[in-house]
Design a protein around this motif. Sequence first.
Motif, mmCIF file in Angstrom:
data_model
loop_
_atom_site.group_PDB
_atom_site.id
_atom_site.type_symbol
_atom_site.label_atom_id
_atom_site.label_comp_id
_atom_site.label_asym_id
_atom_site.label_seq_id
_atom_site.Cartn_x
_atom_site.Cartn_y
_atom_site.Cartn_z
ATOM 1 N N MET A 133 42.459 35.656 17.719
ATOM 2 C CA MET A 133 41.078 36.123 17.585
ATOM 3 C C MET A 133 40.205 35.473 18.656
ATOM 4 S SD MET A 133 38.384 35.624 14.414
ATOM 5 C CE MET A 133 39.266 36.668 13.271
ATOM 6 N N SER A 134 39.662 36.300 19.563
ATOM 7 C CA SER A 134 38.787 35.784 20.621
ATOM 8 C C SER A 134 39.430 34.598 21.315
ATOM 9 C CB SER A 134 37.418 35.401 20.051
ATOM 10 O OG SER A 134 36.821 36.503 19.412
ATOM 11 N N SER A 135 40.690 34.764 21.662
ATOM 12 C CA SER A 135 41.468 33.695 22.291
ATOM 13 C C SER A 135 42.198 34.293 23.480
ATOM 14 C CB SER A 135 42.464 33.097 21.288
ATOM 15 O OG SER A 135 43.124 31.982 21.840
ATOM 16 N N VAL A 183 45.773 41.217 18.833
ATOM 17 C CA VAL A 183 44.689 40.627 19.623
ATOM 18 C C VAL A 183 43.390 41.237 19.127
ATOM 19 C CG1 VAL A 183 43.681 40.386 21.918
ATOM 20 C CG2 VAL A 183 46.168 40.239 21.622
ATOM 21 N N LEU A 184 42.502 40.397 18.608
ATOM 22 C CA LEU A 184 41.243 40.854 18.030
ATOM 23 C C LEU A 184 40.094 40.120 18.709
ATOM 24 C CD1 LEU A 184 40.466 41.471 14.304
ATOM 25 C CD2 LEU A 184 38.919 40.057 15.636
ATOM 26 N N SER A 185 39.034 40.850 19.024
ATOM 27 C CA SER A 185 37.865 40.212 19.632
ATOM 28 C C SER A 185 36.630 41.024 19.307
ATOM 29 C CB SER A 185 38.020 40.111 21.156
ATOM 30 O OG SER A 185 37.844 41.382 21.764
ATOM 31 N N MET A 227 41.330 40.098 27.526
ATOM 32 C CA MET A 227 42.023 40.213 26.243
ATOM 33 C C MET A 227 42.646 41.591 26.069
ATOM 34 S SD MET A 227 39.704 37.787 23.737
ATOM 35 C CE MET A 227 38.078 38.086 24.426
ATOM 36 N N ASP A 228 42.008 42.625 26.625
ATOM 37 C CA ASP A 228 42.632 43.950 26.643
ATOM 38 C C ASP A 228 43.971 43.890 27.382
ATOM 39 O OD1 ASP A 228 40.397 45.063 25.391
ATOM 40 O OD2 ASP A 228 39.498 45.775 27.264
ATOM 41 N N GLU A 229 43.943 43.293 28.567
ATOM 42 C CA GLU A 229 45.146 43.191 29.383
ATOM 43 C C GLU A 229 46.209 42.346 28.684
ATOM 44 O OE1 GLU A 229 46.386 41.764 33.903
ATOM 45 O OE2 GLU A 229 44.708 40.803 32.862
ATOM 46 N N MET A 230 45.798 41.259 28.053
ATOM 47 C CA MET A 230 46.747 40.406 27.334
ATOM 48 C C MET A 230 47.459 41.175 26.229
ATOM 49 S SD MET A 230 46.055 36.734 25.419
ATOM 50 C CE MET A 230 45.035 37.435 24.111
ATOM 51 N N ALA A 231 46.709 41.993 25.499
ATOM 52 C CA ALA A 231 47.317 42.777 24.420
ATOM 53 C C ALA A 231 48.388 43.711 24.964
ATOM 54 C CB ALA A 231 46.244 43.568 23.682
ATOM 55 N N VAL A 232 48.125 44.329 26.108
ATOM 56 C CA VAL A 232 49.115 45.215 26.725
ATOM 57 C C VAL A 232 50.359 44.419 27.109
ATOM 58 C CG1 VAL A 232 49.599 46.697 28.710
ATOM 59 C CG2 VAL A 232 47.390 46.853 27.529
ATOM 60 N N GLU A 284 49.070 44.871 18.869
ATOM 61 C CA GLU A 284 47.984 45.706 18.371
ATOM 62 C C GLU A 284 46.667 45.119 18.890
ATOM 63 O OE1 GLU A 284 47.886 46.865 14.286
ATOM 64 O OE2 GLU A 284 50.058 46.818 14.079
ATOM 65 N N ARG A 285 45.683 46.002 19.090
ATOM 66 C CA ARG A 285 44.411 45.568 19.668
ATOM 67 C C ARG A 285 43.260 46.070 18.817
ATOM 68 N NH1 ARG A 285 40.670 42.791 21.395
ATOM 69 N NH2 ARG A 285 39.701 43.029 23.449
ATOM 70 N N THR A 286 42.344 45.157 18.451
ATOM 71 C CA THR A 286 41.132 45.508 17.720
ATOM 72 C C THR A 286 39.929 44.936 18.442
ATOM 73 O OG1 THR A 286 42.263 45.503 15.569
ATOM 74 C CG2 THR A 286 39.872 45.286 15.554
ATOM 75 N N VAL A 287 38.925 45.782 18.698
ATOM 76 C CA VAL A 287 37.640 45.339 19.217
ATOM 77 C C VAL A 287 36.607 45.621 18.132
ATOM 78 C CG1 VAL A 287 35.889 45.620 20.997
ATOM 79 C CG2 VAL A 287 38.316 45.805 21.597
ATOM 80 N N VAL A 288 35.957 44.585 17.638
ATOM 81 C CA VAL A 288 35.006 44.713 16.536
ATOM 82 C C VAL A 288 33.622 44.995 17.104
ATOM 83 C CG1 VAL A 288 33.984 43.588 14.529
ATOM 84 C CG2 VAL A 288 36.385 43.162 15.110
ATOM 85 N N ALA A 289 33.112 46.174 16.829
ATOM 86 C CA ALA A 289 31.804 46.571 17.346
ATOM 87 C C ALA A 289 30.711 45.653 16.816
ATOM 88 C CB ALA A 289 31.501 48.009 16.947
#
Length: 293
Positions: free
Chosen positions: A144-146, A239-241, A253-258, A263-268
């Motif tokens: 999370m945000s890491s 990966v969540l941020s 963090m997008d690139e790291m998830a790839v 799985e990738r989550t971006v919390v609006a």
Amino acid sequence: MSRPSTFQPPACSRSRTLRTARGDFAVLDAVAEAPVGGHRGAALLVPGFTGSKEDFIALLQPLTDAGYRIVAVDGRGQYESTGPTDPQAYAQEELARDLLAQAVALAGETGGGPVHLLGHSLGGQISRAAVLIDAAPFRTLTLMSSGPALISEGQRAQVRMLSEALASTGMAQVWEAIQTQETPQDVDVAKSADPDREDLRQRWLRHNPVQLITTGRQLSVEPDRVAELAAVAALPKHVLSGERDEVWPVALMDEMAVRLGAERTVVAGAEHSPNTDRPAETARAVAGFWDRH
């Protein structure tokens, strides 16, 4: 600095000591008596730099309602977990081995096998280091945000100034200096949590300054270990941020998830601390990931 909206945990949780082979750790332990759908497993939540187990308070009720036992921990030298004055005690490998011991102790209590692991910011990099030593105690890993490596240039400068201040003066004086540098929005958020800010101040004063100096230095030199983590193929990763982050750019963090196949989550609407910025949305994303594994 993380700012939980309250230091008062919900009724589903209790403050206690988690006893491990590497020492005792202060935790918040939360579980629902009869969650809809039954009990689904246990999870260990690891806070970030200057943070504590209280950073996860807003997640406890929704995650226990989803059927999970949640144990949020203060690492050694953080808030209510005491720590020595030896900097070597806060080397990343030492903190990672503490985390492994905590996971083993929690699994022993629940009898449920591997536990879900979630680390926020610094806690994510410690979690990564633990998995790279031994992934067996863990069912999944949420970062999370890491980010993938060292923190941003601006954050490195702030950590350097903080470390220099901690080395030359006391925790109370540094706290007062921090308050003079906060933005009006920061002050408003903190005062909404505690009109006198005493809970935040007391947490700060109980941190071990050697822990802050040592882990701050690690954040400033952390290498990219994404390929190593990706090689732990059997462990599901998430990966969540938030949608904005000054510590690690969201694009990193997008690139790291790839690279991780995660799985990738971006919390609006969230920034570096989705757990406090948007807890309901964050809890849904985390529980959904756990449910799938």
